[in-house]
Scaffold this active site. Structure first.
Site, PDB file in Angstrom:
ATOM      1  N   GLN A 113      17.136  -3.280  -1.823  1.00 42.37           N
ATOM      2  CA  GLN A 113      17.894  -3.715  -0.659  1.00 42.37           C
ATOM      3  C   GLN A 113      17.802  -2.629   0.404  1.00 42.37           C
ATOM      4  O   GLN A 113      17.855  -1.443   0.063  1.00 42.37           O
ATOM      5  CB  GLN A 113      19.357  -3.815  -1.104  1.00 42.37           C
ATOM      6  CG  GLN A 113      20.103  -4.975  -0.590  1.00 42.37           C
ATOM      7  CD  GLN A 113      21.552  -4.971  -1.079  1.00 42.37           C
ATOM      8  OE1 GLN A 113      22.003  -4.043  -1.751  1.00 42.37           O
ATOM      9  NE2 GLN A 113      22.277  -5.994  -0.723  1.00 42.37           N
ATOM     10  N   TYR A 141       5.852  10.808  -0.401  1.00 39.62           N
ATOM     11  CA  TYR A 141       6.321  10.401   0.928  1.00 39.62           C
ATOM     12  C   TYR A 141       7.816  10.698   1.071  1.00 39.62           C
ATOM     13  O   TYR A 141       8.236  11.399   2.000  1.00 39.62           O
ATOM     14  CB  TYR A 141       6.052   8.911   1.121  1.00 39.62           C
ATOM     15  CG  TYR A 141       6.405   8.383   2.488  1.00 39.62           C
ATOM     16  CD1 TYR A 141       5.628   8.699   3.600  1.00 39.62           C
ATOM     17  CD2 TYR A 141       7.499   7.538   2.665  1.00 39.62           C
ATOM     18  CE1 TYR A 141       5.940   8.190   4.859  1.00 39.62           C
ATOM     19  CE2 TYR A 141       7.812   7.025   3.917  1.00 39.62           C
ATOM     20  CZ  TYR A 141       7.030   7.357   5.012  1.00 39.62           C
ATOM     21  OH  TYR A 141       7.343   6.846   6.255  1.00 39.62           O
TER      22      TYR A 141
HETATM   23  P1  NAD Z   1       0.547   5.124  10.900  1.00 40.59           P
HETATM   24  O1  NAD Z   1      -0.121   5.435   9.605  1.00 40.59           O
HETATM   25  O2  NAD Z   1       0.029   3.987  11.700  1.00 40.59           O
HETATM   26  O3  NAD Z   1       0.550   6.415  11.833  1.00 40.59           O
HETATM   27  C1  NAD Z   1       0.525   7.726  11.357  1.00 40.59           C
HETATM   28  C2  NAD Z   1      -0.497   8.506  12.183  1.00 40.59           C
HETATM   29  O4  NAD Z   1      -0.530   9.861  11.736  1.00 40.59           O
HETATM   30  C3  NAD Z   1      -1.910   7.948  12.023  1.00 40.59           C
HETATM   31  O5  NAD Z   1      -2.498   7.813  13.294  1.00 40.59           O
HETATM   32  C4  NAD Z   1      -2.612   9.011  11.190  1.00 40.59           C
HETATM   33  O6  NAD Z   1      -4.002   9.050  11.418  1.00 40.59           O
HETATM   34  C5  NAD Z   1      -1.882  10.262  11.611  1.00 40.59           C
HETATM   35  N1  NAD Z   1      -1.925  11.353  10.634  1.00 40.59           N
HETATM   36  C6  NAD Z   1      -1.697  11.291   9.299  1.00 40.59           C
HETATM   37  N2  NAD Z   1      -1.795  12.507   8.752  1.00 40.59           N
HETATM   38  C7  NAD Z   1      -2.086  13.367   9.775  1.00 40.59           C
HETATM   39  C8  NAD Z   1      -2.305  14.761   9.829  1.00 40.59           C
HETATM   40  N3  NAD Z   1      -2.250  15.535   8.748  1.00 40.59           N
HETATM   41  N4  NAD Z   1      -2.588  15.316  11.055  1.00 40.59           N
HETATM   42  C9  NAD Z   1      -2.668  14.548  12.153  1.00 40.59           C
HETATM   43  N5  NAD Z   1      -2.461  13.215  12.154  1.00 40.59           N
HETATM   44  C10 NAD Z   1      -2.168  12.638  10.963  1.00 40.59           C
HETATM   45  O7  NAD Z   1       2.090   4.934  10.594  1.00 40.59           O
HETATM   46  P2  NAD Z   1       3.291   4.494  11.549  1.00 40.59           P
HETATM   47  O8  NAD Z   1       3.875   3.286  10.947  1.00 40.59           O
HETATM   48  O9  NAD Z   1       2.887   4.500  12.967  1.00 40.59           O
HETATM   49  O10 NAD Z   1       4.312   5.686  11.300  1.00 40.59           O
HETATM   50  C11 NAD Z   1       4.503   6.748  12.226  1.00 40.59           C
HETATM   51  C12 NAD Z   1       5.607   7.661  11.730  1.00 40.59           C
HETATM   52  O11 NAD Z   1       6.826   6.917  11.603  1.00 40.59           O
HETATM   53  C13 NAD Z   1       5.324   8.263  10.350  1.00 40.59           C
HETATM   54  O12 NAD Z   1       5.766   9.602  10.341  1.00 40.59           O
HETATM   55  C14 NAD Z   1       6.157   7.411   9.425  1.00 40.59           C
HETATM   56  O13 NAD Z   1       6.536   8.133   8.279  1.00 40.59           O
HETATM   57  C15 NAD Z   1       7.338   7.064  10.302  1.00 40.59           C
HETATM   58  N6  NAD Z   1       7.982   5.823   9.837  1.00 40.59           N
HETATM   59  C16 NAD Z   1       7.376   4.605  10.012  1.00 40.59           C
HETATM   60  C17 NAD Z   1       7.998   3.457   9.541  1.00 40.59           C
HETATM   61  C18 NAD Z   1       7.392   2.091   9.735  1.00 40.59           C
HETATM   62  O14 NAD Z   1       8.006   1.094   9.328  1.00 40.59           O
HETATM   63  N7  NAD Z   1       6.232   1.940  10.340  1.00 40.59           N
HETATM   64  C19 NAD Z   1       9.228   3.541   8.881  1.00 40.59           C
HETATM   65  C20 NAD Z   1       9.788   4.799   8.682  1.00 40.59           C
HETATM   66  C21 NAD Z   1       9.170   5.936   9.188  1.00 40.59           C
END
Ligand code: NAD
Ligand code: UDP
Ligand code: UDP
Length: 323
Positions: free
Chosen positions: A287, A156
């Site tokens: 942290q 990741y």
């Molecule tokens: P999530 O897992 O709910 O959403 C990710 C989505 O991407 C899902 O709907 C999944 O089915 C889809 N997906 C995964 N691989 C795929 C692929 N190869 N092709 C098409 N779709 C695909 O996660 P989230 O929390 O909504 O995160 C969304 C984005 O934000 C991500 O890129 C994540 O890295 C980033 N992010 C989230 C957080 C957090 O705290 N939630 C923090 C930092 C970064």
């Protein structure tokens, strides 16, 4: 010609692609974009996202849902791209780590290729994980990070770091309008109940009257941003002029230990749960707190939802989900 008689390709509405749009954050973003008057193409392979997350949008005339894996090329016509596709919780991204890296890296190449052909801006949902277990606190965007390249979190962290490299090289080499945001821990309705993240775990455990699982001694800290604040920041970033590329931190600077979070969840749910201490996972950062000076200055953005208020809304969502 009346608006109704006009072929849809003459619509003046902005067409926005959201990859990962059926996920937690993506589903909120799709809803806000529709409210703002855009047409939304939501692309998702449903690895962690669900149709349920976008169910209220399915009947909207400006919403389209496409099942597609972004590690494969995608040929569509849009005016803006938000690239969110990627599993985000440790249990999900470690389930198939090779696919996680492919999604971040090959997926980024494809979405950048799409943006390059269309000459449209593209936003990357990067992460505070690019800072790893940070040696600098709070984290500013110019900190390069402290990341293990070969550990269980690396698929990741390093995948997202490589995606950032690709974004900045497409900008330098091909002149793309890129927008890189680094998202810090975000929470809210539509989080997956079994994704293992701390906010959903604690709330689900409390609502079921189970023990609250604290990893390590619970003194490690995180900063939790409510999803509505984050989505506002994402849209503000997309609206910036082409020369604003980021990276820009988006998160809530309020910092809490896991013990404090557990106490808040127990108090707000009225649960009788006890704390259960379990081993700290490998490479778990000690942290984390965003420095959001850049977001305040360049986006005029700030957080508005306090942890307590966001938890109340998230608890209400899980209460209904769990019946
Ligand atoms: P999530 O897992 O709910 O959403 C990710 C989505 O991407 C899902 O709907 C999944 O089915 C889809 N997906 C995964 N691989 C795929 C692929 N190869 N092709 C098409 N779709 C695909 O996660 P989230 O929390 O909504 O995160 C969304 C984005 O934000 C991500 O890129 C994540 O890295 C980033 N992010 C989230 C957080 C957090 O705290 N939630 C923090 C930092 C970064
Ligand atoms: N690509 C895509 N949709 C497009 C244009 C490109 O999915 O509309 C993919 C394409 O498959 C390619 C990748 O994006 O592998 C990178 O495209 P780019 O033009 O940067 O590289 P090239 O095609 O020259 O390898
Ligand atoms: N955590 C915990 N109990 C849980 C789940 C997580 O104490 O049931 C801890 C975890 O070890 C980490 C923090 O909560 O220190 C945040 O974990 P999460 O997976 O939500 O996010 P990340 O580690 O990716 O920031």
């Amino acid at each position: 010609m009346t608006a109704a008689a006009r072929p849809s390709r003459y619509s003046t509405k902005k067409r926005v692609l959201v990859t990962g749009g059926a996920g937690f954050i993506g589903s909120h973003l799709c809803a806000r974009l529709l409210e703002a008057g855009s047409q939304v193409l939501c692309v998702d392979n449903f690895f962690t996202g669900t149709r349920g997350n976008v169910a209220p949008l399915l009947g909207h005339p400006d919403f389209e849902l496409m099942r597609h894996d972004i590690t494969l090329p995608l040929f569509v016509e849009v005016d803006e791209i938000y690239n969110l596709a990627c599993p985000a919780s440790p249990v999900h991204y470690q389930f198939d780590p090779v696919q996680t890296t492919k999604t971040s890296v090959v997926g980024a190449v494809n979405m950048l290729g799409l943006a390059k052909r269309l000459k449209v801006p593209i936003l990357q949902a990067s992460t505070s994980e690019v800072y790893g277990d940070p040696a600098v606190h709070p984290q500013t965007e110019d900190y390069w990070g402290n990341v293990n390249p070969i550990g269980p979190r690396s698929c990741y962290d390093e995948g997202k770091r490589c995606a950032e490299t690709l974004f900045f090289d497409y900008r330098r080499q091909h002149g793309l309008a890129i927008k890189v945001i680094r998202i810090f821990n975000t929470y809210g309705p539509h989080m997956h109940p079994n994704d293992g993240r701390v906010v959903s775990n604690f709330i689900v455990q409390a609502l079921k009257g189970e023990d609250i699982t604290i990893y390590g001694d619970g003194t490690q800290t995180r900063s939790f941003c409510y999803v509505d604040d984050l989505v506002r920041g994402m849209m503000a970033m997309m609206a910036t002029p082409d020369d604003v590329a980021g990276p820009i931190n988006l998160g809530n600077p309020g910092e809490f230990s896991m013990l404090e979070l557990a106490e808040a969840v127990i108090a707000l749910t009225g649960a009788q749960s006890q704390l259960k201490f379990l081993p700290l996972p490998q490479d778990d950062p000690r942290q984390r707190q965003p420095d959001i000076t850049r977001a305040r200055e360049q986006l005029g953005w700030d957080v508005s939802v306090q942890l307590r208020d966001g938890l109340v809304k998230t608890i209400a969502y899980f209460r209904e989900l769990l019946g």
